[in-house]
Motif scaffolding. Structure first.
Motif, mmCIF file in Angstrom:
data_model
loop_
_atom_site.group_PDB
_atom_site.id
_atom_site.type_symbol
_atom_site.label_atom_id
_atom_site.label_comp_id
_atom_site.label_asym_id
_atom_site.label_seq_id
_atom_site.Cartn_x
_atom_site.Cartn_y
_atom_site.Cartn_z
ATOM 1 N N MET A 1 0.796 -1.161 -0.149
ATOM 2 C CA MET A 1 -0.091 0.065 -0.008
ATOM 3 C C MET A 1 0.758 1.279 -0.044
ATOM 4 N N PRO A 2 0.740 2.156 -0.749
ATOM 5 C CA PRO A 2 1.306 3.504 -0.985
ATOM 6 C C PRO A 2 1.234 4.236 0.363
ATOM 7 N N PRO A 3 2.135 5.152 0.661
ATOM 8 C CA PRO A 3 2.180 5.722 1.991
ATOM 9 C C PRO A 3 1.174 6.910 1.799
ATOM 10 N N PRO A 4 0.504 7.200 2.975
ATOM 11 C CA PRO A 4 -0.329 8.429 2.958
ATOM 12 C C PRO A 4 0.178 9.565 2.434
ATOM 13 N N LYS A 5 -1.029 10.381 1.798
ATOM 14 C CA LYS A 5 -0.370 11.680 1.315
ATOM 15 C C LYS A 5 -0.292 12.661 2.627
ATOM 16 N N LYS A 6 0.723 13.489 2.379
ATOM 17 C CA LYS A 6 1.095 14.383 3.424
ATOM 18 C C LYS A 6 0.026 15.059 4.005
ATOM 19 N N LEU A 7 -0.895 15.728 3.213
ATOM 20 C CA LEU A 7 -2.183 16.422 3.471
ATOM 21 C C LEU A 7 -2.940 15.693 4.391
ATOM 22 N N ASP A 8 -2.864 14.256 4.024
ATOM 23 C CA ASP A 8 -3.683 13.474 4.992
ATOM 24 C C ASP A 8 -3.306 13.386 6.651
ATOM 25 N N LEU A 9 -2.136 13.650 6.710
ATOM 26 C CA LEU A 9 -1.460 13.462 7.761
ATOM 27 C C LEU A 9 -1.736 14.991 8.725
ATOM 28 N N VAL A 10 -2.058 15.743 7.984
ATOM 29 C CA VAL A 10 -2.413 17.162 8.652
ATOM 30 C C VAL A 10 -3.342 17.212 9.462
ATOM 31 N N PRO A 11 -3.261 17.728 10.607
ATOM 32 C CA PRO A 11 -4.711 17.913 11.604
ATOM 33 C C PRO A 11 -5.839 18.487 10.979
ATOM 34 N N VAL A 12 -7.216 18.007 11.158
ATOM 35 C CA VAL A 12 -8.237 18.596 10.506
ATOM 36 C C VAL A 12 -8.431 20.073 10.650
ATOM 37 N N GLU A 13 -8.134 20.524 11.782
ATOM 38 C CA GLU A 13 -8.178 22.178 11.874
ATOM 39 C C GLU A 13 -7.348 22.934 10.932
ATOM 40 N N ILE A 14 -6.165 22.503 10.994
ATOM 41 C CA ILE A 14 -5.001 22.899 9.834
ATOM 42 C C ILE A 14 -5.506 22.789 8.449
ATOM 43 N N ARG A 15 -6.116 21.824 7.992
ATOM 44 C CA ARG A 15 -6.556 21.526 6.787
ATOM 45 C C ARG A 15 -7.750 22.514 6.647
ATOM 46 N N HIS A 16 -8.484 22.522 7.714
ATOM 47 C CA HIS A 16 -9.588 23.691 7.312
ATOM 48 C C HIS A 16 -9.036 25.318 7.151
ATOM 49 N N ARG A 17 -8.161 25.404 7.954
ATOM 50 C CA ARG A 17 -7.225 26.903 8.041
ATOM 51 C C ARG A 17 -6.802 26.886 6.461
ATOM 52 N N LEU A 18 -6.179 25.723 5.950
ATOM 53 C CA LEU A 18 -5.580 25.795 4.661
ATOM 54 C C LEU A 18 -6.638 26.096 3.626
ATOM 55 N N ALA A 19 -7.761 25.534 3.782
ATOM 56 C CA ALA A 19 -8.851 25.557 2.813
ATOM 57 C C ALA A 19 -9.460 26.955 3.119
ATOM 58 N N LYS A 20 -9.532 27.647 3.871
ATOM 59 C CA LYS A 20 -9.856 28.983 3.792
ATOM 60 C C LYS A 20 -8.923 29.880 3.464
ATOM 61 N N ALA A 21 -7.570 29.584 3.744
ATOM 62 C CA ALA A 21 -6.642 30.661 3.281
ATOM 63 C C ALA A 21 -6.621 30.386 1.579
ATOM 64 N N LEU A 22 -6.648 29.170 0.919
ATOM 65 C CA LEU A 22 -6.797 29.172 -0.218
ATOM 66 C C LEU A 22 -8.027 29.940 -1.006
ATOM 67 N N GLN A 23 -8.862 29.680 -0.365
ATOM 68 C CA GLN A 23 -10.267 30.222 -0.831
ATOM 69 C C GLN A 23 -10.353 31.874 -0.753
ATOM 70 N N ASP A 24 -9.668 32.367 0.298
ATOM 71 C CA ASP A 24 -9.578 33.869 0.662
ATOM 72 C C ASP A 24 -8.536 34.549 -0.466
ATOM 73 N N ARG A 25 -7.741 33.644 -1.060
ATOM 74 C CA ARG A 25 -6.680 33.992 -1.841
ATOM 75 C C ARG A 25 -7.063 33.564 -3.363
ATOM 76 N N GLY A 26 -8.199 33.236 -3.666
ATOM 77 C CA GLY A 26 -8.686 33.176 -4.796
ATOM 78 C C GLY A 26 -8.283 31.913 -5.304
ATOM 79 N N PHE A 27 -7.782 30.922 -4.543
ATOM 80 C CA PHE A 27 -7.197 29.424 -4.929
ATOM 81 C C PHE A 27 -5.749 29.670 -5.628
#
Length: 188
Positions: A1-27
């Protein structure tokens, strides 16, 4: 089985911050957002860094998802329940076909789909099927309500005709009640 993607290892709260930051900056501003993400990870004491390619792919996924939701919202806002139900059936077929194509493409590369991704796809399909089932129930209840309303209106119309005929014929109260019972059932 391949190793998990790094973003899958990022805590959910930080992934939400990441999604918001991307959205705020127009992706866009992938480099700046990646630097922010790695700073947040360091702040949390995690020995993990994520590259700009992974953040860029995540950004594309979020943008595509947002666009799909916007299209669906536009389409569904103009539809009645029956058309919406048909849309849900079509979406289920599209998702099932996409899942099959994805599994086929991954298998052709000699790779495997990780269990988490497969579970997410299956959950999406299950949720969509549940939603379509609810819409079918709502449609059936609406049909029953319309049929009951039509029956009630027909009965009211018939009752009005009977009352008019009774008054015109000058029947006795007893004979009028007997006719009402025969023509309208127990209603009088």
């Amino acid at each position: 089985m391949p190793p998990p993607k790094k973003l899958d290892l990022v805590p959910v709260e930080i992934r939400h911050r990441l999604a918001k930051a991307l959205q705020d900056r127009g992706f866009g501003d992938i480099i700046g957002v990646t630097e922010d993400l790695n700073f947040w990870l360091e702040e949390e004491g995690l020995c993990l860094t994520v590259g700009k390619t992974a953040v860029g792919e995540f950004s594309k996924l979020l943008k595509t998802q947002r666009e799909a939701f916007a299209i669906a919202e536009t389409l569904l806002s103009d539809m009645d329940i029956e058309a919406e139900s048909g849309m849900h059936r079509a979406l289920m077929q599209m998702i099932a076909a996409a899942m099959f194509q994805l599994m086929q493409a991954v298998a052709e590369k000699g790779e495997h789909i990780d269990a988490k991704s497969l579970a997410n796809l299956a959950r999406t399909l299950k949720d969509l099927m549940h939603s379509a089932g609810l819409r079918e129930k709502i449609m059936e209840a609406e049909r029953e309500r319309i049929a009951a309303e039509a029956r009630r209106q027909a009965q009211d119309e018939m009752a009005g005709r009977v009352e008019g005929a009774v008054a015109e014929a000058g029947l006795s109260a007893e004979r009028a009640a007997d006719l009402r019972k025969k023509l309208l059932g127990v209603r009088s």
